[in-house]
Design an enzyme around this catalytic site. Sequence first.
Site, short mmCIF file in Angstrom:
data_model
loop_
_atom_site.label_atom_id
_atom_site.label_comp_id
_atom_site.label_asym_id
_atom_site.label_seq_id
_atom_site.Cartn_x
_atom_site.Cartn_y
_atom_site.Cartn_z
N HIS A 205 0.79 -1.24 0.00
CA HIS A 205 0.00 0.00 0.00
C HIS A 205 0.82 1.28 0.00
CE1 HIS A 205 0.89 0.22 4.30
NE2 HIS A 205 0.50 1.47 4.24
C1 UD1 Z 1 -1.49 5.69 6.48
C2 UD1 Z 1 -0.20 6.12 7.18
C3 UD1 Z 1 0.81 4.96 7.15
C4 UD1 Z 1 0.19 3.66 7.64
C5 UD1 Z 1 -1.09 3.37 6.86
C6 UD1 Z 1 -1.78 2.10 7.31
C7 UD1 Z 1 0.38 8.52 6.97
C8 UD1 Z 1 1.27 9.49 6.29
N1 UD1 Z 1 0.42 7.27 6.50
O1 UD1 Z 1 -1.19 5.50 5.12
O2 UD1 Z 1 1.90 5.31 7.98
O3 UD1 Z 1 1.10 2.59 7.40
O4 UD1 Z 1 -1.98 4.49 7.03
O5 UD1 Z 1 -2.91 1.81 6.56
O6 UD1 Z 1 -0.33 8.91 7.88
N2 UD1 Z 1 -8.53 5.75 2.18
C9 UD1 Z 1 -9.77 5.17 2.05
N3 UD1 Z 1 -10.41 4.79 3.20
C10 UD1 Z 1 -9.87 4.95 4.43
C11 UD1 Z 1 -8.60 5.55 4.52
C12 UD1 Z 1 -7.94 5.93 3.40
O7 UD1 Z 1 -10.30 5.01 0.98
O8 UD1 Z 1 -10.49 4.56 5.43
C13 UD1 Z 1 -7.81 6.18 0.97
C14 UD1 Z 1 -7.64 7.68 0.93
O9 UD1 Z 1 -8.59 8.27 0.17
C15 UD1 Z 1 -6.27 7.86 0.36
C16 UD1 Z 1 -5.57 6.56 0.61
O10 UD1 Z 1 -6.51 5.61 1.03
O11 UD1 Z 1 -6.31 8.03 -1.04
C17 UD1 Z 1 -4.46 6.71 1.61
O12 UD1 Z 1 -4.94 7.04 2.91
P1 UD1 Z 1 -4.02 7.89 3.94
O13 UD1 Z 1 -4.65 7.99 5.24
O14 UD1 Z 1 -3.61 9.15 3.27
O15 UD1 Z 1 -2.69 7.09 4.07
P2 UD1 Z 1 -2.35 5.54 4.03
O16 UD1 Z 1 -1.73 5.27 2.71
O17 UD1 Z 1 -3.50 4.71 4.47
#
Ligand code: UD1
Length: 353
Positions: A205
């Site tokens: 991811h």
């Molecule tokens: C975040 C953390 C990372 C951790 C990971 C675990 C930061 C910088 N990164 O990364 O350290 O390892 O979580 O999962 O804080 N999204 C959804 N649904 C959700 C959450 C996110 O669809 O419930 C999508 C968002 O729209 C976004 C992507 O997933 O496009 C990434 O989500 P984000 O919270 O930015 O960071 P992660 O990649 O999940």
Amino acid sequence: MKIMSVVGARPQFVKLAPIAHACHHRGVEHIVVHTGQHYDPMLSDVFFDDLSIPKPDEHLGVGSGSHGVQTGSILSAMDEVIMRHKPDWVLVYGDTNSTLAAALSAVKLHISTAHLEAGLRSFNRAMPEEINRVLTDHACDLLLAPTSVAAQHLEREGLSKRTVVVGDVMTDVLFQTRSKVRNQPSPIMDEFGFSAGEYFLATIHRPANTDNRNRLESILASLGALPYPVVLLAHPRLVAKAAEHGITINRGNLVTHAPLAYPDLVASTMRARGIITDSGGLQKEAFLLRIPCTTVRPETEWVETVSTGWNVLVEPENLAEAATRTQPTPVTDTPYGDGHTANRVIDELASRG
Ligand code: UD1
């Protein structure tokens, strides 16, 4: 003593569980703030339910956004929440945008602030988590390091006076969950009809592996060509990026599955032939369960998993060779503590309260 835990993303809910239980058993007042960084039920609610974590007292509902927007939204919401509850300690977890924002808000309000999982370093400044770790460690009053290597990093940055090695709370929750699921079948085996030791479990991811089309394609091609079935637990970021790049994830031996609840993840890891991942937590969970891990990253913060031979760092082109290597030599090392870290954390906070 009143502790406020601030969490927002999946790995933080896992780390919160043993702290919440220790507070409950010891009669410590514990306020849980969910920033809303992760909002999908399978990345959030299911962890609260399965790990018996009390419902959050506060939910900031910040959702997705650029790093600046996400961090800024949490930061601006936290001031009011902290001032209203007036905790003795704010406890922040790991390395996400929620961690940094909550630490900054608390420390500027002169509330004692502790960082759980302090001192981890990848030394890769392109990782958003690395920036979050360094800034959080330098902001916080108390640095709760999981390992001696983490404490050495903090010492090198001039932070040894604020550091104490407590162990890793993920060991607490993993050992408790392992006992509960030991005699339960793996949902992955049930669903796909696999036998134990005859499938790989994978998660990919990180932005470094998903944002570049060629790199993601090459990782998926390697996974699909492995000689056993590979179940890829698809994080929303992976699904969104694959669609954006016009890439089909399923191919060859590779099939996708929704993210698993924590007990199901542990049960499915225990019976896997190997783990292939870019997650920090899963590298450690595989090590603690003594399942060989292959990590698709140039470096890891959890260096003990590599030095003991149970984890190998790879580029996509070496993935297949590493994943099919022979079983590592058994080790008795316990670099991540004894499973009683949460109690030590509460002791440390109470002794400095
Ligand atoms: C975040 C953390 C990372 C951790 C990971 C675990 C930061 C910088 N990164 O990364 O350290 O390892 O979580 O999962 O804080 N999204 C959804 N649904 C959700 C959450 C996110 O669809 O419930 C999508 C968002 O729209 C976004 C992507 O997933 O496009 C990434 O989500 P984000 O919270 O930015 O960071 P992660 O990649 O999940």
